[in-house]
Design a protein around this motif. Sequence first.
Motif, PDB file in Angstrom:
ATOM      1  N   ALA A  85      80.196 -20.530  19.383  1.00 35.20           N
ATOM      2  CA  ALA A  85      78.905 -20.692  19.352  1.00 35.20           C
ATOM      3  C   ALA A  85      78.089 -21.491  20.209  1.00 35.20           C
ATOM      4  O   ALA A  85      78.705 -21.732  21.529  1.00 35.20           O
ATOM      5  N   ASP A  86      76.804 -21.838  20.834  1.00 32.74           N
ATOM      6  CA  ASP A  86      75.689 -22.432  21.216  1.00 32.74           C
ATOM      7  C   ASP A  86      75.983 -22.808  22.659  1.00 32.74           C
ATOM      8  O   ASP A  86      76.788 -23.614  22.712  1.00 32.74           O
ATOM      9  N   TRP A  87      76.294 -21.907  23.269  1.00 32.04           N
ATOM     10  CA  TRP A  87      77.252 -21.877  24.670  1.00 32.04           C
ATOM     11  C   TRP A  87      75.209 -22.162  25.508  1.00 32.04           C
ATOM     12  O   TRP A  87      76.252 -22.801  26.613  1.00 32.04           O
ATOM     13  N   HIS A  88      74.714 -21.957  24.904  1.00 27.66           N
ATOM     14  CA  HIS A  88      72.870 -22.518  25.808  1.00 27.66           C
ATOM     15  C   HIS A  88      72.952 -21.978  27.396  1.00 27.66           C
ATOM     16  O   HIS A  88      72.868 -23.824  27.419  1.00 27.66           O
ATOM     17  N   LEU A  89      73.805 -20.986  28.011  1.00 26.44           N
ATOM     18  CA  LEU A  89      73.561 -21.208  29.653  1.00 26.44           C
ATOM     19  C   LEU A  89      72.603 -20.874  29.459  1.00 26.44           C
ATOM     20  O   LEU A  89      71.607 -20.677  28.983  1.00 26.44           O
ATOM     21  N   GLY A 125      75.284 -16.555  18.534  1.00 22.89           N
ATOM     22  CA  GLY A 125      74.385 -16.883  18.871  1.00 22.89           C
ATOM     23  C   GLY A 125      74.302 -18.391  19.873  1.00 22.89           C
ATOM     24  O   GLY A 125      74.892 -19.141  20.228  1.00 22.89           O
ATOM     25  N   ASP A 126      73.226 -18.545  19.765  1.00 21.47           N
ATOM     26  CA  ASP A 126      72.553 -19.084  21.045  1.00 21.47           C
ATOM     27  C   ASP A 126      73.205 -19.173  22.882  1.00 21.47           C
ATOM     28  O   ASP A 126      74.034 -20.091  22.998  1.00 21.47           O
ATOM     29  N   VAL A 127      73.176 -17.864  22.589  1.00 27.98           N
ATOM     30  CA  VAL A 127      74.754 -17.926  23.865  1.00 27.98           C
ATOM     31  C   VAL A 127      73.565 -18.153  25.453  1.00 27.98           C
ATOM     32  O   VAL A 127      73.747 -18.990  25.819  1.00 27.98           O
ATOM     33  N   ASN A 155      68.485 -18.567  17.281  1.00 21.44           N
ATOM     34  CA  ASN A 155      67.249 -18.874  17.243  1.00 21.44           C
ATOM     35  C   ASN A 155      66.388 -18.879  18.587  1.00 21.44           C
ATOM     36  O   ASN A 155      65.611 -18.885  18.866  1.00 21.44           O
ATOM     37  N   HIS A 156      67.713 -19.565  19.935  1.00 21.07           N
ATOM     38  CA  HIS A 156      67.225 -20.149  21.429  1.00 21.07           C
ATOM     39  C   HIS A 156      67.567 -18.571  22.011  1.00 21.07           C
ATOM     40  O   HIS A 156      66.082 -18.316  22.600  1.00 21.07           O
ATOM     41  N   ASP A 157      67.852 -17.794  21.680  1.00 19.62           N
ATOM     42  CA  ASP A 157      67.742 -16.200  22.572  1.00 19.62           C
ATOM     43  C   ASP A 157      66.615 -15.677  22.189  1.00 19.62           C
ATOM     44  O   ASP A 157      65.746 -15.759  20.911  1.00 19.62           O
ATOM     45  N   GLY A 167      77.137 -15.558  11.898  1.00 18.33           N
ATOM     46  CA  GLY A 167      75.495 -15.710  11.140  1.00 18.33           C
ATOM     47  C   GLY A 167      74.913 -16.736  12.086  1.00 18.33           C
ATOM     48  O   GLY A 167      76.315 -18.246  12.767  1.00 18.33           O
ATOM     49  N   HIS A 168      73.401 -17.567  11.985  1.00 15.70           N
ATOM     50  CA  HIS A 168      73.309 -18.686  12.771  1.00 15.70           C
ATOM     51  C   HIS A 168      71.518 -19.144  12.021  1.00 15.70           C
ATOM     52  O   HIS A 168      71.399 -18.128  11.400  1.00 15.70           O
ATOM     53  N   LEU A 169      72.355 -20.079  10.870  1.00 13.43           N
ATOM     54  CA  LEU A 169      71.492 -20.679  10.423  1.00 13.43           C
ATOM     55  C   LEU A 169      72.049 -22.011  10.441  1.00 13.43           C
ATOM     56  O   LEU A 169      72.749 -22.836  10.597  1.00 13.43           O
ATOM     57  N   GLY A 218      76.967 -20.232  13.760  1.00 14.99           N
ATOM     58  CA  GLY A 218      75.910 -21.548  14.620  1.00 14.99           C
ATOM     59  C   GLY A 218      75.151 -21.576  14.869  1.00 14.99           C
ATOM     60  O   GLY A 218      75.119 -21.117  13.457  1.00 14.99           O
ATOM     61  N   HIS A 219      74.779 -22.321  15.520  1.00 12.52           N
ATOM     62  CA  HIS A 219      73.319 -23.579  15.605  1.00 12.52           C
ATOM     63  C   HIS A 219      73.817 -24.889  15.230  1.00 12.52           C
ATOM     64  O   HIS A 219      73.055 -25.675  15.898  1.00 12.52           O
ATOM     65  N   ILE A 220      74.024 -25.096  14.487  1.00 11.05           N
ATOM     66  CA  ILE A 220      74.666 -26.636  14.586  1.00 11.05           C
ATOM     67  C   ILE A 220      76.191 -26.808  15.987  1.00 11.05           C
ATOM     68  O   ILE A 220      76.683 -26.638  15.790  1.00 11.05           O
ATOM     69  N   HIS A 221      75.949 -27.644  16.592  1.00 12.81           N
ATOM     70  CA  HIS A 221      76.313 -28.274  17.388  1.00 12.81           C
ATOM     71  C   HIS A 221      77.762 -29.026  17.561  1.00 12.81           C
ATOM     72  O   HIS A 221      78.079 -29.246  18.741  1.00 12.81           O
ATOM     73  N   ARG A 222      77.873 -29.551  16.626  1.00 14.22           N
ATOM     74  CA  ARG A 222      79.065 -30.198  16.195  1.00 14.22           C
ATOM     75  C   ARG A 222      79.660 -29.845  14.950  1.00 14.22           C
ATOM     76  O   ARG A 222      79.742 -28.930  14.093  1.00 14.22           O
TER      77      ARG A 222
HETATM   78 MN   LIG Z   1      72.146 -23.895  19.474  1.00 13.16          MN
END
Ligand SMILES: [Mn+2]
Length: 402
Positions: free
Chosen positions: A7-11, A47-49, A83-85, A179-181, A218-222
């Motif tokens: 999750a959370d690739w944040h391309l 989430g947060d591709v 939430n970023h997408d 989920g993304h929360l 997804g959502h938390i980066h750790r």
């Molecule tokens: Mn994220």
Amino acid sequence: MKILHTADWHLGKKLHKHDLSKDHQLFLDWLINFIQEQKIDLLLISGDVFDLANPPIEARAMYYWFLRQMIQLKCKIIITGGNHDSAQMLDAPKDILNLLDITVVGGAINPIENEVIVLENLVVCAVPYLRDADLRQAIEGESGASRVENVRLGIKKHYDTLAEICQEKYPNLPKIAMGHLYAHGVSTSESEREIQIGNEAGIDSDCFSQTFDYVALGHIHRPQIIGGNERIRYSGSPIPLSFSEKNDQKIVLLLEVFDNKIQEIKTIDVPKFRDLKRISGTLEEVKSKLIAHQNEAQLQAFLEVEVVEETFNPLIIKELNDLITVFDDESATVLKHKISFKNEVKSSEELFVEGQNLEDISEKSMLQKRLEKENSLSDEHRTLMMEAFTELLQMVEQDNEN
Ligand SMILES: [Mn+2]
């Protein structure tokens, strides 16, 4: 069957204006290799591709390039929005991607059954980040509870409805929910944006019915487990997205499913492609540390420099600026620097911890600190102002997302 959870690739993400596309490319190369070697059957991206609702062309190109590689490897992919997408942006090519065995659920689907994806021997509930409007619909007619409570109830109801559908239609297949929360009690970094009423409507592990054998969050980066429950996990981001993650081991999660059960959950380390380091001390100390610095990773190291001196001296500021300007080679570059003097008069910036960057402070904690200085306000007044502010902030964020 082998499943990977990430999750959370944040391309498209930039760290202090520095592009992370090389980091992303190295991660994707590694991932493709891993999927090929391990013969992974299914990849889940929770989430947060992308980092932005309207990502740069290069980030989009990288996304499609990656999907193209996956088709070759015959690995099925399920992608949900974060939430970023932008839900609409992710969903735009969904029909054509579906023909290529790539399922995209950018935003919540009505009717909800369509979030249930049935594979040969597995069911996946592909739940994206649930926006305010999705939740209001879910709990229509139920009033009396606070707004925070309504959001929490809405999320639970969404998952409960899916659990019921799965249990009824596919009682014998293993079930995974995505989920993304925001979940209570998690360890956050500085790169997640607050969601669901400024994180107040955080959910607990009991939000997820026992029907789900695994919850891919997804959502938390750790990377972490929720409420001590091994089956509910955040994979975290595959590359560090802020200096606060500089010492975190980044991972993806590997699930093995056979005999209609998830038999094993393994943590797979993602190699470190870039060093993020904080260098601090007096100007002289920082100077010698910079000279002695050895890059241990493939990409140029990103450094954060913090100089602390006893007595205010504008010459030291100039000397530091000069030092930073010339210090930029193949092995390392300074992304941000800061100087402070111990004998300086305390100003409002000292309300915050030294070394903290303005953009890393949430809007809410900023107002909180400001209100603390306001002696004439009653506690009740403070709470009211905080609540009003939180609502306004959410409206602004919601607007930004749309
Ligand atoms: Mn994220």
